[in-house]
Enzyme design. Structure first.
Site, PDB file in Angstrom:
ATOM      1  N   MET A 110       0.840  -1.188   0.000  1.00 28.63           N
ATOM      2  CA  MET A 110       0.000   0.000   0.000  1.00 28.63           C
ATOM      3  C   MET A 110       0.879   1.243   0.000  1.00 28.63           C
ATOM      4  SD  MET A 110      -2.962  -1.101   2.757  1.00 28.63           S
ATOM      5  CE  MET A 110      -1.809  -1.664   4.007  1.00 28.63           C
TER       6      MET A 110
ATOM      7  N   ILE B 191      -4.205   1.036   8.842  1.00 27.56           N
ATOM      8  CA  ILE B 191      -2.813   1.279   9.198  1.00 27.56           C
ATOM      9  C   ILE B 191      -2.413   2.625   8.615  1.00 27.56           C
ATOM     10  CG2 ILE B 191      -1.960  -0.023   7.199  1.00 27.56           C
ATOM     11  CD1 ILE B 191       0.374  -0.947   8.996  1.00 27.56           C
TER      12      ILE B 191
ATOM     13  N   GLY C 207       1.598   4.388   4.875  1.00 34.92           N
ATOM     14  CA  GLY C 207       2.400   3.500   4.025  1.00 34.92           C
ATOM     15  C   GLY C 207       2.681   2.162   4.673  1.00 34.92           C
ATOM     16  N   SER C 208       2.432   1.061   3.984  1.00 34.38           N
ATOM     17  CA  SER C 208       2.549  -0.236   4.640  1.00 34.38           C
ATOM     18  C   SER C 208       2.308  -1.386   3.668  1.00 34.38           C
ATOM     19  CB  SER C 208       1.538  -0.321   5.793  1.00 34.38           C
ATOM     20  OG  SER C 208       0.275   0.100   5.341  1.00 34.38           O
ATOM     21  N   ARG C 209       2.158  -2.586   4.235  1.00 32.27           N
ATOM     22  CA  ARG C 209       1.878  -3.786   3.446  1.00 32.27           C
ATOM     23  C   ARG C 209       0.822  -4.608   4.169  1.00 32.27           C
ATOM     24  NH1 ARG C 209       6.547  -8.272   2.097  1.00 32.27           N
ATOM     25  NH2 ARG C 209       5.256 -10.081   2.556  1.00 32.27           N
TER      26      ARG C 209
END
Length: 211
Positions: free
Chosen positions: A79, A158, A161-163
């Site tokens: 993301m 979340i 920025g992330s996964r």
């Protein structure tokens, strides 16, 4: 516009700082207002139309990982800062466990992210994980153990920025996927695999929803 809870406080903080800074620097105050608008945009939570059948993507973003593991088939979604960061349940289920797993905070789109801090949601036969990145260190769950969730339902978000990874039930394999590395997904709308009951006798599988 609906935004993810409890992200209002980030925008409110920027607005308060803007007010304090205004008598001293209009430029700094304006920058804080812009930051507040950016925070609201980042945490937007648009409505989604869940397709009538199929396993749906739990996150917006790009597929970066498709891998068979001991626990099952893993699909990882990166993301970016431009993506919606509200996460949804890919299948119906009952939450068995919500576990915070400590770890590193490396860039979410790199292989090093495998060791990152995460929030793991365990269901009866599948698992999903919010994986923190370098800047994303705040994960939020909207569900608790014992909660029954529907396919496409919001389960958390979340920040920054992330996964997001999903580990499928053991009966799934890579041939079941209707997406692959590089494909663009939308949470709650893009079909990433058929539900087992949706696989026909001749092996045909539904095509991923176009969004």
């Amino acid at each position: 516009m609906r935004i993810a809870r409890p992200s209002y406080r980030y925008a409110l903080l920027a607005v308060v700082v803007a007010g304090v800074a205004f008598p001293f620097s209009r430029i700094a105050s304006a920058a804080c207002v812009v930051a507040a608008v950016g925070v609201v945009y980042f945490h937007r939570d648009p409505a989604r139309v869940v397709p009538p059948q199929g396993v749906v993507s739990p996150a917006d973003g790009e597929v970066t990982v498709v891998r068979e593991e001991e626990d099952g088939l893993r699909l990882g979604i990166y993301m970016s800062g431009w993506d919606v960061h509200v996460n949804r349940a890919p299948m119906d289920g009952v939450v068995e466990r919500v576990e915070h797993v400590p770890g590193a905070n490396r860039l979410a789109f790199t292989k090093d992210a495998e060791e990152n801090e995460r929030l793991r949601f365990e269901f009866e036969d599948y698992t999903v994980e919010q994986i923190a990145g370098t800047f994303a260190r705040r994960t939020y769950s909207y569900v608790d153990p014992g909660d029954e969730v529907a396919r496409g339902q919001r389960i958390g978000h979340i920040s920054f920025g992330s996964r997001f990874d999903v580990v499928f039930p053991p009966e799934y394999d890579p041939e079941d996927l209707t997406v692959d590395v590089g494909h663009r997904l939308y949470a709650g709308e893009t079909v990433i695999a058929p539900q087992r009951s949706a696989v026909t006798d001749d092996g045909e599988r539904p095509v991923a929803a176009s969004t």
